[in-house]
Design a protein around this motif. Structure first.
Motif, PDB file in Angstrom:
ATOM      1  N   TYR A  31       0.827  -1.201   0.000  1.00 47.03           N
ATOM      2  CA  TYR A  31       0.000   0.000   0.000  1.00 47.03           C
ATOM      3  C   TYR A  31       0.867   1.259   0.000  1.00 47.03           C
ATOM      4  CZ  TYR A  31      -2.980   3.593   2.084  1.00 47.03           C
ATOM      5  OH  TYR A  31      -3.637   4.753   2.356  1.00 47.03           O
ATOM      6  N   THR A  32       1.934   1.258   0.775  1.00 46.20           N
ATOM      7  CA  THR A  32       2.820   2.418   0.828  1.00 46.20           C
ATOM      8  C   THR A  32       3.460   2.673  -0.527  1.00 46.20           C
ATOM      9  OG1 THR A  32       3.260   1.955   3.157  1.00 46.20           O
ATOM     10  CG2 THR A  32       4.812   3.394   2.025  1.00 46.20           C
ATOM     11  N   VAL A  33       3.920   1.627  -1.179  1.00 39.91           N
ATOM     12  CA  VAL A  33       4.522   1.767  -2.508  1.00 39.91           C
ATOM     13  C   VAL A  33       3.482   2.277  -3.510  1.00 39.91           C
ATOM     14  CG1 VAL A  33       5.572   0.486  -4.422  1.00 39.91           C
ATOM     15  CG2 VAL A  33       6.289   0.040  -2.070  1.00 39.91           C
ATOM     16  N   LEU A  34       2.268   1.722  -3.448  1.00 29.25           N
ATOM     17  CA  LEU A  34       1.199   2.182  -4.346  1.00 29.25           C
ATOM     18  C   LEU A  34       0.875   3.649  -4.124  1.00 29.25           C
ATOM     19  CD1 LEU A  34      -1.367  -0.768  -4.345  1.00 29.25           C
ATOM     20  CD2 LEU A  34      -0.027   0.063  -6.268  1.00 29.25           C
ATOM     21  N   VAL A  74       2.812   6.104  -3.018  1.00 23.18           N
ATOM     22  CA  VAL A  74       3.858   6.963  -3.571  1.00 23.18           C
ATOM     23  C   VAL A  74       3.761   7.008  -5.090  1.00 23.18           C
ATOM     24  CG1 VAL A  74       6.360   7.198  -3.849  1.00 23.18           C
ATOM     25  CG2 VAL A  74       5.397   6.629  -1.604  1.00 23.18           C
ATOM     26  N   ALA A  75       3.606   5.849  -5.714  1.00 19.71           N
ATOM     27  CA  ALA A  75       3.549   5.800  -7.183  1.00 19.71           C
ATOM     28  C   ALA A  75       2.308   6.496  -7.734  1.00 19.71           C
ATOM     29  CB  ALA A  75       3.591   4.345  -7.651  1.00 19.71           C
ATOM     30  N   PHE A  76       1.153   6.218  -7.146  1.00 21.92           N
ATOM     31  CA  PHE A  76      -0.089   6.787  -7.684  1.00 21.92           C
ATOM     32  C   PHE A  76      -0.214   8.279  -7.396  1.00 21.92           C
ATOM     33  CE2 PHE A  76      -3.048   2.853  -8.187  1.00 21.92           C
ATOM     34  CZ  PHE A  76      -2.058   2.196  -8.880  1.00 21.92           C
ATOM     35  N   ILE A  77       0.272   8.730  -6.253  1.00 20.25           N
ATOM     36  CA  ILE A  77       0.193  10.163  -5.953  1.00 20.25           C
ATOM     37  C   ILE A  77       1.103  10.945  -6.889  1.00 20.25           C
ATOM     38  CG2 ILE A  77       0.768  11.916  -4.222  1.00 20.25           C
ATOM     39  CD1 ILE A  77      -0.325   9.992  -2.103  1.00 20.25           C
ATOM     40  N   LYS A  78       2.277  10.409  -7.197  1.00 18.08           N
ATOM     41  CA  LYS A  78       3.172  11.091  -8.137  1.00 18.08           C
ATOM     42  C   LYS A  78       2.564  11.175  -9.528  1.00 18.08           C
ATOM     43  CE  LYS A  78       7.629  10.326  -5.984  1.00 18.08           C
ATOM     44  NZ  LYS A  78       8.966   9.700  -6.099  1.00 18.08           N
ATOM     45  N   SER A  79       1.809  10.150  -9.918  1.00 20.22           N
ATOM     46  CA  SER A  79       1.273  10.146 -11.279  1.00 20.22           C
ATOM     47  C   SER A  79      -0.097  10.817 -11.401  1.00 20.22           C
ATOM     48  CB  SER A  79       1.184   8.716 -11.814  1.00 20.22           C
ATOM     49  OG  SER A  79       0.243   7.984 -11.070  1.00 20.22           O
ATOM     50  N   ALA A  80      -0.923  10.774 -10.352  1.00 21.66           N
ATOM     51  CA  ALA A  80      -2.286  11.301 -10.497  1.00 21.66           C
ATOM     52  C   ALA A  80      -2.720  12.244  -9.381  1.00 21.66           C
ATOM     53  CB  ALA A  80      -3.268  10.136 -10.585  1.00 21.66           C
ATOM     54  N   GLY A  81      -1.859  12.599  -8.467  1.00 21.31           N
ATOM     55  CA  GLY A  81      -2.220  13.541  -7.413  1.00 21.31           C
ATOM     56  C   GLY A  81      -3.206  12.957  -6.418  1.00 21.31           C
ATOM     57  N   ALA A  82      -4.181  13.764  -6.018  1.00 18.93           N
ATOM     58  CA  ALA A  82      -5.166  13.339  -5.020  1.00 18.93           C
ATOM     59  C   ALA A  82      -6.038  12.194  -5.526  1.00 18.93           C
ATOM     60  CB  ALA A  82      -6.039  14.523  -4.602  1.00 18.93           C
ATOM     61  N   VAL A  83      -6.331  12.182  -6.808  1.00 22.03           N
ATOM     62  CA  VAL A  83      -7.093  11.072  -7.385  1.00 22.03           C
ATOM     63  C   VAL A  83      -6.277   9.777  -7.274  1.00 22.03           C
ATOM     64  CG1 VAL A  83      -8.107  10.162  -9.512  1.00 22.03           C
ATOM     65  CG2 VAL A  83      -8.410  12.562  -8.920  1.00 22.03           C
ATOM     66  N   GLY A  84      -4.963   9.878  -7.405  1.00 20.04           N
ATOM     67  CA  GLY A  84      -4.087   8.724  -7.249  1.00 20.04           C
ATOM     68  C   GLY A  84      -4.129   8.154  -5.846  1.00 20.04           C
ATOM     69  N   ILE A 111      -6.773   8.122  -3.871  1.00 17.60           N
ATOM     70  CA  ILE A 111      -8.011   7.354  -3.795  1.00 17.60           C
ATOM     71  C   ILE A 111      -7.869   6.050  -4.586  1.00 17.60           C
ATOM     72  CG2 ILE A 111     -10.451   7.350  -4.422  1.00 17.60           C
ATOM     73  CD1 ILE A 111     -10.430  10.380  -3.823  1.00 17.60           C
ATOM     74  N   ALA A 112      -7.210   6.097  -5.723  1.00 20.44           N
ATOM     75  CA  ALA A 112      -7.003   4.885  -6.529  1.00 20.44           C
ATOM     76  C   ALA A 112      -6.125   3.883  -5.774  1.00 20.44           C
ATOM     77  CB  ALA A 112      -6.362   5.254  -7.870  1.00 20.44           C
ATOM     78  N   ALA A 113      -5.070   4.370  -5.115  1.00 20.60           N
ATOM     79  CA  ALA A 113      -4.197   3.474  -4.341  1.00 20.60           C
ATOM     80  C   ALA A 113      -4.963   2.839  -3.189  1.00 20.60           C
ATOM     81  CB  ALA A 113      -2.985   4.244  -3.813  1.00 20.60           C
ATOM     82  N   ASN A 114      -5.807   3.604  -2.535  1.00 19.39           N
ATOM     83  CA  ASN A 114      -6.636   3.050  -1.450  1.00 19.39           C
ATOM     84  C   ASN A 114      -7.597   1.984  -1.991  1.00 19.39           C
ATOM     85  OD1 ASN A 114      -5.551   4.528   0.672  1.00 19.39           O
ATOM     86  ND2 ASN A 114      -6.932   6.244   0.323  1.00 19.39           N
ATOM     87  N   SER A 115      -8.200   2.247  -3.118  1.00 21.32           N
ATOM     88  CA  SER A 115      -9.134   1.275  -3.718  1.00 21.32           C
ATOM     89  C   SER A 115      -8.440  -0.016  -4.095  1.00 21.32           C
ATOM     90  CB  SER A 115      -9.813   1.872  -4.947  1.00 21.32           C
ATOM     91  OG  SER A 115     -10.578   2.998  -4.594  1.00 21.32           O
TER      92      SER A 115
END
Length: 148
Positions: free
Chosen positions: A122-125, A127-137, A139-143
């Motif tokens: 989850y931590t890796v996801l 970092v990766a998703f926030i860098k690529s999609a911001g706040a939407v990332g 939520i996507a990482a949490n999902s």
């Protein structure tokens, strides 16, 4: 949180001794299964209502509550994705409440060990998703992490 707590209490009462592996009758297991499926169906129906109306009215809601400053920015997109995320969150809470009320001590220890592994993923996801999609990332990482 309150819903998960009440479901945990409900499932605990139905499971009698809190363990499916020791002395549960097939009828009791069937009742627990029906209770879990009923709760998940109810959550799915409520979640589908939120998914149906939430994304469509997120712009209007933000515009009414906070003005154009937030409704014209990223907040509208984040709120739209959050409406979808809510159904994942509710189903995860219900299934965790069921697990914690019916599992024995060894099964709970195994579940907690797996949670450590999934926390690292989850931590890796995040970092990766926030860098690529911001706040939407976020939520996507949490999902994605809830799906595991």
């Amino acid at each position: 949180m309150l819903c998960a707590l009440s479901l945990d209490l409900y499932f605990s009462e139905r499971a009698n001794d809190g363990s499916l592996s020791t002395g549960q009758t097939p009828e009791n297991v069937s009742n627990l299964e029906g209770s879990l499926l009923g709760a998940l169906k109810l959550i799915t129906l409520i979640g589908l209502v939120v998914i149906s109306f939430g994304p469509s009215y997120s712009y209007t809601l933000l515009n009414l509550l906070y003005g154009r400053r937030y409704s014209d920015g990223e907040a509208t997109a984040v709120l739209r994705y959050y409406c979808v995320y809510i159904i994942f969150l509710a189903m995860n809470g219900t299934s965790e409440a069921f697990l914690h009320s019916v599992a024995n001590e060894n099964q709970l220890k195994q579940s907690n060990n797996m949670l450590l592994l999934f926390s690292a993923i989850y931590t890796v996801l995040n970092v990766a998703f926030i860098k690529s999609a911001g706040a939407v990332g976020l939520i996507a990482a949490n999902s994605v992490s809830i799906l595991w």
